[in-house]
Scaffold this motif. Structure first.
Motif, PDB file in Angstrom:
ATOM      1  N   ASN A   1      27.589 -52.240   2.817  1.00 26.10           N
ATOM      2  CA  ASN A   1      26.450 -51.962   3.684  1.00 26.10           C
ATOM      3  C   ASN A   1      26.756 -50.852   4.679  1.00 26.10           C
ATOM      4  O   ASN A   1      25.877 -50.060   5.021  1.00 26.10           O
ATOM      5  CB  ASN A   1      25.988 -53.231   4.400  1.00 26.10           C
ATOM      6  N   PHE A   2      27.998 -50.748   5.123  1.00 28.93           N
ATOM      7  CA  PHE A   2      28.376 -49.626   5.975  1.00 28.93           C
ATOM      8  C   PHE A   2      28.217 -48.309   5.210  1.00 28.93           C
ATOM      9  O   PHE A   2      27.706 -47.327   5.755  1.00 28.93           O
ATOM     10  CB  PHE A   2      29.812 -49.786   6.483  1.00 28.93           C
ATOM     11  N   CYS A   3      28.626 -48.301   3.946  1.00 28.55           N
ATOM     12  CA  CYS A   3      28.468 -47.091   3.119  1.00 28.55           C
ATOM     13  C   CYS A   3      26.999 -46.736   2.915  1.00 28.55           C
ATOM     14  O   CYS A   3      26.632 -45.552   2.971  1.00 28.55           O
ATOM     15  CB  CYS A   3      29.160 -47.278   1.770  1.00 28.55           C
ATOM     16  N   VAL A   4      26.156 -47.732   2.684  1.00 35.17           N
ATOM     17  CA  VAL A   4      24.724 -47.485   2.507  1.00 35.17           C
ATOM     18  C   VAL A   4      24.131 -46.905   3.797  1.00 35.17           C
ATOM     19  O   VAL A   4      23.348 -45.940   3.759  1.00 35.17           O
ATOM     20  CB  VAL A   4      23.980 -48.773   2.096  1.00 35.17           C
TER      21      VAL A   4
ATOM     22  N   ARG B   1      25.452 -43.239   4.272  1.00 34.00           N
ATOM     23  CA  ARG B   1      24.783 -42.336   3.331  1.00 34.00           C
ATOM     24  C   ARG B   1      23.329 -42.133   3.738  1.00 34.00           C
ATOM     25  O   ARG B   1      22.808 -41.017   3.707  1.00 34.00           O
ATOM     26  CB  ARG B   1      24.862 -42.906   1.911  1.00 34.00           C
ATOM     27  N   GLY B   2      22.662 -43.191   4.131  1.00 34.81           N
ATOM     28  CA  GLY B   2      21.256 -43.108   4.510  1.00 34.81           C
ATOM     29  C   GLY B   2      21.018 -42.278   5.759  1.00 34.81           C
ATOM     30  O   GLY B   2      20.062 -41.510   5.829  1.00 34.81           O
ATOM     31  N   VAL B   3      21.894 -42.419   6.738  1.00 37.07           N
ATOM     32  CA  VAL B   3      21.754 -41.637   7.963  1.00 37.07           C
ATOM     33  C   VAL B   3      21.962 -40.150   7.673  1.00 37.07           C
ATOM     34  O   VAL B   3      21.234 -39.295   8.187  1.00 37.07           O
ATOM     35  CB  VAL B   3      22.737 -42.145   9.051  1.00 37.07           C
ATOM     36  N   LYS B   4      22.955 -39.836   6.838  1.00 39.63           N
ATOM     37  CA  LYS B   4      23.195 -38.435   6.475  1.00 39.63           C
ATOM     38  C   LYS B   4      22.022 -37.852   5.682  1.00 39.63           C
ATOM     39  O   LYS B   4      21.658 -36.696   5.861  1.00 39.63           O
ATOM     40  CB  LYS B   4      24.478 -38.307   5.658  1.00 39.63           C
ATOM     41  N   LYS B   5      21.444 -38.662   4.818  1.00 38.02           N
ATOM     42  CA  LYS B   5      20.370 -38.209   3.931  1.00 38.02           C
ATOM     43  C   LYS B   5      19.023 -38.121   4.639  1.00 38.02           C
ATOM     44  O   LYS B   5      18.164 -37.335   4.254  1.00 38.02           O
ATOM     45  CB  LYS B   5      20.292 -39.191   2.750  1.00 38.02           C
ATOM     46  N   TYR B   6      18.831 -38.912   5.693  1.00 36.58           N
ATOM     47  CA  TYR B   6      17.522 -39.072   6.326  1.00 36.58           C
ATOM     48  C   TYR B   6      16.926 -37.750   6.803  1.00 36.58           C
ATOM     49  O   TYR B   6      15.736 -37.496   6.611  1.00 36.58           O
ATOM     50  CB  TYR B   6      17.623 -40.059   7.492  1.00 36.58           C
ATOM     51  N   SER B   7      17.714 -36.900   7.424  1.00 39.85           N
ATOM     52  CA  SER B   7      17.168 -35.660   7.987  1.00 39.85           C
ATOM     53  C   SER B   7      16.723 -34.669   6.914  1.00 39.85           C
ATOM     54  O   SER B   7      15.919 -33.772   7.188  1.00 39.85           O
ATOM     55  CB  SER B   7      18.191 -35.008   8.913  1.00 39.85           C
ATOM     56  N   SER B   8      17.220 -34.827   5.695  1.00 43.04           N
ATOM     57  CA  SER B   8      16.840 -33.892   4.628  1.00 43.04           C
ATOM     58  C   SER B   8      15.630 -34.358   3.819  1.00 43.04           C
ATOM     59  O   SER B   8      15.179 -33.648   2.930  1.00 43.04           O
ATOM     60  CB  SER B   8      18.029 -33.676   3.683  1.00 43.04           C
ATOM     61  N   LEU B   9      15.102 -35.529   4.137  1.00 44.21           N
ATOM     62  CA  LEU B   9      13.931 -36.033   3.411  1.00 44.21           C
ATOM     63  C   LEU B   9      12.696 -35.234   3.805  1.00 44.21           C
ATOM     64  O   LEU B   9      12.509 -34.877   4.966  1.00 44.21           O
ATOM     65  CB  LEU B   9      13.729 -37.521   3.697  1.00 44.21           C
ATOM     66  N   LYS B  10      11.843 -34.969   2.825  1.00 48.25           N
ATOM     67  CA  LYS B  10      10.692 -34.081   3.027  1.00 48.25           C
ATOM     68  C   LYS B  10       9.384 -34.814   3.337  1.00 48.25           C
ATOM     69  O   LYS B  10       8.593 -34.361   4.136  1.00 48.25           O
ATOM     70  CB  LYS B  10      10.481 -33.205   1.778  1.00 48.25           C
TER      71      LYS B  10
ATOM     72  N   LEU C   1      14.112 -45.517   5.874  1.00 48.67           N
ATOM     73  CA  LEU C   1      14.260 -46.226   7.132  1.00 48.67           C
ATOM     74  C   LEU C   1      14.359 -47.732   6.903  1.00 48.67           C
ATOM     75  O   LEU C   1      15.226 -48.402   7.474  1.00 48.67           O
ATOM     76  CB  LEU C   1      13.088 -45.906   8.065  1.00 48.67           C
ATOM     77  N   PHE C   2      13.486 -48.264   6.053  1.00 47.39           N
ATOM     78  CA  PHE C   2      13.531 -49.699   5.793  1.00 47.39           C
ATOM     79  C   PHE C   2      14.773 -50.099   5.001  1.00 47.39           C
ATOM     80  O   PHE C   2      15.311 -51.194   5.201  1.00 47.39           O
ATOM     81  CB  PHE C   2      12.246 -50.181   5.120  1.00 47.39           C
ATOM     82  N   VAL C   3      15.246 -49.227   4.124  1.00 49.16           N
ATOM     83  CA  VAL C   3      16.511 -49.502   3.430  1.00 49.16           C
ATOM     84  C   VAL C   3      17.650 -49.570   4.449  1.00 49.16           C
ATOM     85  O   VAL C   3      18.524 -50.442   4.367  1.00 49.16           O
ATOM     86  CB  VAL C   3      16.789 -48.439   2.338  1.00 49.16           C
ATOM     87  N   LEU C   4      17.628 -48.686   5.438  1.00 49.48           N
ATOM     88  CA  LEU C   4      18.641 -48.707   6.495  1.00 49.48           C
ATOM     89  C   LEU C   4      18.571 -49.995   7.324  1.00 49.48           C
ATOM     90  O   LEU C   4      19.597 -50.570   7.683  1.00 49.48           O
ATOM     91  CB  LEU C   4      18.491 -47.491   7.405  1.00 49.48           C
TER      92      LEU C   4
END
Length: 127
Positions: A32-35, A38-47, A56-59
């Motif tokens: 869950n730490f890895c998820v 990864r999610g925080v790093k990926k979030y800003s690049s979402l369109k 956000l809900f996955v996080l």
């Protein structure tokens, strides 16, 4: 209390249960730490807004599950190394700050996971 009143009251009565709790706690915490990482790093690049809400809900689900993994680890270590509870001292353990904190972590983790998973499912079902 009965004639066995001086025996310790333990959650994990044998080492196999303790080891299983450690394995599940470590796997849950690390995954869950890895998820979350990864999610925080990926979030800003979402369109799109839909992708951002979904991530956000996955996080949030992962955050609740991370709390559950930490809870399992803390319970295992607390029971093994800190719990000196016997029948006579059980009330002291149950009312201690550590035991109360463990209950808060468990409840908070469960509710965060449950409610965010429900909202995520409704969100995905409605498109």
């Amino acid at each position: 209390c009965n004639t066995d009143c001086d025996n310790q009251v333990k959650i994990f009565v044998n080492n196999a249960m303790f080891i299983l709790a450690l394995v599940f706690g470590i796997i849950s915490t690390l995954c869950n730490f890895c998820v979350i990482y990864r999610g925080v790093k990926k979030y800003s690049s979402l369109k799109t807004a839909i992708a951002m809400i979904n991530e956000l809900f996955v996080l949030v689900v992962s955050s609740g599950d991370l709390l559950q993994g930490v809870f399992i680890l803390l319970v295992a270590f607390s029971d093994k190394y800190l719990n000196n509870s016997t029948c006579k001292t059980q009330f002291e353990w149950v009312t201690s700050h550590l035991c109360t904190g463990l209950g808060v972590i468990s409840t908070l983790g469960s509710l965060v996971s449950l409610y965010s998973m429900t909202v995520l499912s409704v969100f995905r079902a409605n498109g």
